[in-house]
Structures are given as structure tokens and as C-alpha cells.
Design an enzyme around this catalytic site. Structure first.
Site, PDB file in Angstrom:
ATOM      1  N   GLY A  11       0.872  -0.964  -0.071  1.00 29.61           N
ATOM      2  CA  GLY A  11      -0.306  -0.170   0.155  1.00 29.61           C
ATOM      3  C   GLY A  11       1.148   1.672  -0.051  1.00 29.61           C
ATOM      4  O   GLY A  11       2.150   1.194  -0.257  1.00 29.61           O
ATOM      5  N   PHE A  12       0.564   1.863   0.031  1.00 28.60           N
ATOM      6  CA  PHE A  12       1.189   3.359   0.451  1.00 28.60           C
ATOM      7  C   PHE A  12       1.806   4.125   1.398  1.00 28.60           C
ATOM      8  O   PHE A  12       3.231   3.869   0.735  1.00 28.60           O
ATOM      9  CB  PHE A  12      -0.704   4.898   0.495  1.00 28.60           C
ATOM     10  CG  PHE A  12      -0.042   6.083   0.976  1.00 28.60           C
ATOM     11  CD1 PHE A  12       0.828   6.835  -0.151  1.00 28.60           C
ATOM     12  CD2 PHE A  12      -0.273   6.457   1.266  1.00 28.60           C
ATOM     13  CE1 PHE A  12       1.117   8.160   0.627  1.00 28.60           C
ATOM     14  CE2 PHE A  12      -0.142   8.415   1.897  1.00 28.60           C
ATOM     15  CZ  PHE A  12       1.026   8.797   1.083  1.00 28.60           C
ATOM     16  N   ILE A  13       1.639   4.256   2.521  1.00 32.73           N
ATOM     17  CA  ILE A  13       2.268   4.271   3.310  1.00 32.73           C
ATOM     18  C   ILE A  13       3.570   3.104   3.578  1.00 32.73           C
ATOM     19  O   ILE A  13       5.241   3.091   3.646  1.00 32.73           O
ATOM     20  CB  ILE A  13       1.923   4.940   4.452  1.00 32.73           C
ATOM     21  CG1 ILE A  13       1.317   5.619   4.889  1.00 32.73           C
ATOM     22  CG2 ILE A  13       3.108   4.817   5.988  1.00 32.73           C
ATOM     23  CD1 ILE A  13       0.500   6.392   5.995  1.00 32.73           C
ATOM     24  N   LEU A  80       0.769  -2.553   9.159  1.00 36.18           N
ATOM     25  CA  LEU A  80      -0.152  -1.539   8.204  1.00 36.18           C
ATOM     26  C   LEU A  80      -1.489  -1.742   7.546  1.00 36.18           C
ATOM     27  O   LEU A  80      -1.746  -1.007   7.182  1.00 36.18           O
ATOM     28  CB  LEU A  80       0.714  -0.611   7.728  1.00 36.18           C
ATOM     29  CG  LEU A  80       1.790   0.728   8.288  1.00 36.18           C
ATOM     30  CD1 LEU A  80       3.038  -0.346   8.230  1.00 36.18           C
ATOM     31  CD2 LEU A  80       1.763   1.676   7.413  1.00 36.18           C
ATOM     32  N   THR A  99     -10.893  -6.900   8.861  1.00 42.11           N
ATOM     33  CA  THR A  99      -9.660  -6.790   8.498  1.00 42.11           C
ATOM     34  C   THR A  99      -8.900  -6.119   9.809  1.00 42.11           C
ATOM     35  O   THR A  99      -7.524  -6.448   9.953  1.00 42.11           O
ATOM     36  CB  THR A  99      -9.487  -6.442   7.564  1.00 42.11           C
ATOM     37  OG1 THR A  99      -9.740  -6.384   6.372  1.00 42.11           O
ATOM     38  CG2 THR A  99      -7.954  -5.743   6.989  1.00 42.11           C
ATOM     39  N   TYR A 148     -15.183   2.063  10.156  1.00 42.01           N
ATOM     40  CA  TYR A 148     -13.901   2.194  10.234  1.00 42.01           C
ATOM     41  C   TYR A 148     -12.934   3.397  11.447  1.00 42.01           C
ATOM     42  O   TYR A 148     -12.202   2.055  11.612  1.00 42.01           O
ATOM     43  CB  TYR A 148     -12.915   3.771   8.930  1.00 42.01           C
ATOM     44  CG  TYR A 148     -11.901   3.478   8.709  1.00 42.01           C
ATOM     45  CD1 TYR A 148     -10.956   3.015   8.472  1.00 42.01           C
ATOM     46  CD2 TYR A 148     -11.638   5.636   9.178  1.00 42.01           C
ATOM     47  CE1 TYR A 148      -9.585   2.434   8.993  1.00 42.01           C
ATOM     48  CE2 TYR A 148     -10.012   5.332   9.530  1.00 42.01           C
ATOM     49  CZ  TYR A 148      -9.041   4.648   9.102  1.00 42.01           C
ATOM     50  OH  TYR A 148      -7.817   4.849   8.684  1.00 42.01           O
ATOM     51  N   LYS A 152     -10.928   0.780  14.512  1.00 43.20           N
ATOM     52  CA  LYS A 152      -9.175   1.140  14.644  1.00 43.20           C
ATOM     53  C   LYS A 152      -8.993   1.372  16.723  1.00 43.20           C
ATOM     54  O   LYS A 152      -8.139   1.068  16.692  1.00 43.20           O
ATOM     55  CB  LYS A 152      -8.982   2.347  13.424  1.00 43.20           C
ATOM     56  CG  LYS A 152      -8.817   2.387  12.218  1.00 43.20           C
ATOM     57  CD  LYS A 152      -7.816   1.072  11.771  1.00 43.20           C
ATOM     58  CE  LYS A 152      -6.053   1.728  12.052  1.00 43.20           C
ATOM     59  NZ  LYS A 152      -5.633   0.989  11.779  1.00 43.20           N
TER      60      LYS A 152
END
Length: 326
Positions: A11-13, A80, A99, A148, A152
Site C-alpha cells: 500500500g501507500f505508506i 500497517l 481486517t 472505520y 481502529k
């Protein structure tokens, strides 16, 4: 570190973190999401000489057996892997529980059994909800304003419980809004830039009044690395924040001024979040991070946006400007 595992490395980060660790001479195992296309996400864009330095493990963070196998013989885990899009969480919350919460539990259980030296669990500034005071420090109350953010919060509290119950060497790393090259079009900065670079003159956005604390991806990555290097950070929750804020409307206008001053912003109703779900203000404190590590942000917002625009110009064919990317 002997070897680091990065979940969500595709992914991105995660891809930027993998790249930086390899440049620093570290050994990296990249946990990527298994798919029948053999797609490794952003890692597929790496030059061969860089990709050859990374050990790829294709799996699913929801599968405890695969997670345990991936974590074998690594001393640090940067976790991540997550589902992150807020709008998608409105109609598919079950997938976020599986997830984000169960995936994190899999990492924590395996770390406990394998004796992993350090576990960095990635949180998000969204767990704070709309700021009750600013700058938001790590003692700020939590508020689940979307499925979401609720998942988290659940993942963070699981991580805390493993530290307190079993002495697991866990740190909860809480980046505020990260942006930069490779970010998906579901995020506001690439959304605006891609529309502008595609020649659109009516830039579609949701609410313009919320403020965010934006951090260039290299600064976020350095925060992860500096936190992992410090024993003082074990058992803590630590913000990575610029400690500056800008409204979405002002940010969009800045990008318009840089790319196409003739463009204008219009409100797209489908991009508006439910009133009580919208996080209206995020401005984070980075005091704790600065106290415990040598971290200092290197990029101003202007510099970061310049780098992001340049990347998107070269990779515009990877983005869909004409649809609402959830």
C-alpha cells in the site's frame, strides 16, 4: 534490526516504509495481499534492483496461519495492513471488523507466541473524532464517528491489552493525515490533483470546512522508524502530526491556484459524509514524539504538494478522475 516485517507493504505508506528501510540497509519481508493476478501493489513499480532486496510474502492478514508464518524469524513488525476508506466502511463494516480488528489480533497473537521484539500497530487520527481540544494529544478521548474509526479504536485497545496483560512490546503509532506519491484517489489531495491534471474545471468535493493536519509520507515513515528505534516508546500511543491545520476548501484552492486557476469547486452530494460522522477538526500534537525520539518533519505542505503533483503527472493513467473513488 535483523529483519522487519511490514504488513500492508503493497500500500501507500507501507511501500514507502519498505523502500526507506531497504535504503538504510535493513532486511525487509513485505506482507502483501494475496490475489490471483499476482499483483504486489505499489511494490510492482519499484526498480528491479530495489525489489530484489525485498522478500515478498503474499497472504491475507485475516488468516492467522499465514500471519504467523510471515512473522517467523523477524524481530520487528510494522503492522500497517488495514481497510482505510471511510465511505466504504458505511456499507461494508463487517470487512473492517475482520481486517482491522481480527487482523491486528492475528499479529498480536503471533508476536506473543514467537517472542517478537517489537510490534508497531498503526492507528489513525480518526479515532479521536472531531477535536474536543487542540492540539490533540494522546490523552484526547476516542470517538468512533465511522465504522472505520470504530474498528481502529478496537484494534488499538487490543494492542494496549496485549501490552498490559502479557508484556508484549507494542507501540501504537497514530499518524494524522498522510499524503504524497502513491496515495489512492479516495484521499482528498490526489482526488483534487487528478481532477485538475485531467483537465476538469469543476472540481467535485464534499464538505470544504473540515480541517486536517497533513503530513508528507516521508515524514510519516521517518516517524515509524524513529519510534521503532526507541525503547522509550514501548507501551505508548504516539501521534505523528505536523501540528498545523488547513481546511479542505483552502487546500483545494491552493492546488487549483498551482495547477489551473480557471477551475472552481462544486459540491458533490455523494461525497458528503453523514453530519454526525464527519470529523470537523483534526490538529495533532507531536510533543510526545519529539520528546521520545529525534524526529523532525522535513517537508512543508507546499514542498509535499509539489512532490505529489509531480508524481501524479507521471502516473495519471493509474487514476480514475471521472468517478467517486470510495
Amino acid at each position: 534490526m535483523k529483519k522487519a516485517l511490514i504488513t500492508g507493504a503493497d500500500g501507500f505508506i507501507g511501500s514507502h516504509l519498505a523502500e526507506q528501510l531497504i535504503k538504510e540497509g535493513k532486511k525487509v519481508r513485505a506482507f502483501v495481499y494475496y490475489n490471483s493476478f499476482g499483483n504486489w501493489g505499489w511494490l510492482d513499480t519499484f526498480p528491479k534492483e530495489l525489489l530484489d532486496e525485498i522478500e515478498i510474502f503474499a497472504g491475507d492478514i485475516r488468516d492467522p496461519n499465514g500471519v504467523r508464518t510471515a512473522m517467523n524469524e523477524v524481530d520487528k513488525v510494522f503492522h500497517l495492513a488495514a481497510l482505510i476508506a471511510i465511505p466504504f466502511s458505511y456499507h461494508s463494516p463487517d470487512s473492517y471488523v475482520d481486517t482491522n480488528i481480527k487482523g491486528t489480533l492475528n499479529v498480536l497473537q503471533a508476536a506473543r507466541d514467537l517472542g517478537t521484539e517489537r510490534i508497531l500497530v498503526t492507528s489513525t487520527s480518526e479515532v479521536y473524532g472531531t477535536a474536543q481540544y487542540v492540539p490533540i494529544d494522546e490523552k484526547h478521548p476516542f470517538q468512533g464517528q465511522s465504522p472505520y474509526s470504530a474498528t481502529k479504536i478496537g484494534a488499538d485497545r487490543l494492542a494496549e491489552s496485549f501490552y498490559r496483560s502479557f508484556g508484549a512490546p507494542v507501540t501504537i503509532v497514530r499518524p494524522f493525515n498522510t499524503y504524497g506519491p502513491r496515495q489512492s484517489a479516495r484521499a482528498v489531495i490526489p482526488t483534487v490533483i487528478v481532477q485538475l491534471l485531467s483537465g476538469m474545471t469543476e472540481i467535485k468535493l464534499g464538505s470544504l470546512t473540515p480541517t486536517r493536519d497533513f503530513n508528507y509520507v516521508q515524514d510519516t515513515v521517518q516517524g515509524f522508524i524513529d519510534i521503532a528505534r526507541s525503547e522509550k516508546t514501548i507501551g505508548l500511543e504516539i501521534n505523528i502530526a505536523s501540528q498545523q491545520e488547513i481546511s479542505i476548501g483552502r487546500l483545494a484552492q491552493e492546488l487549483i491556484d498551482q495547477i489551473n486557476p480557471a477551475a472552481r469547486i462544486i459540491c458533490d452530494e455523494q461525497r458528503l459524509r453523514p453530519e454526525k460522522s464527519e470529523v470537523n477538526r483534526l490538529l495533532g500534537s507531536n510533543k510526545l514524539l519529539r520528546e521520545l525520539t529525534m524526529w523532525e518533519p522535513k517537508y512543508s505542505l507546499k514542498e509535499g504538494l509539489k512532490e505529489t503533483i509531480a508524481f501524479l503527472k507521471e502516473n495519471l493513467d493509474r487514476y480514475k478522475a471521472d468517478i467517486y473513488n470510495l
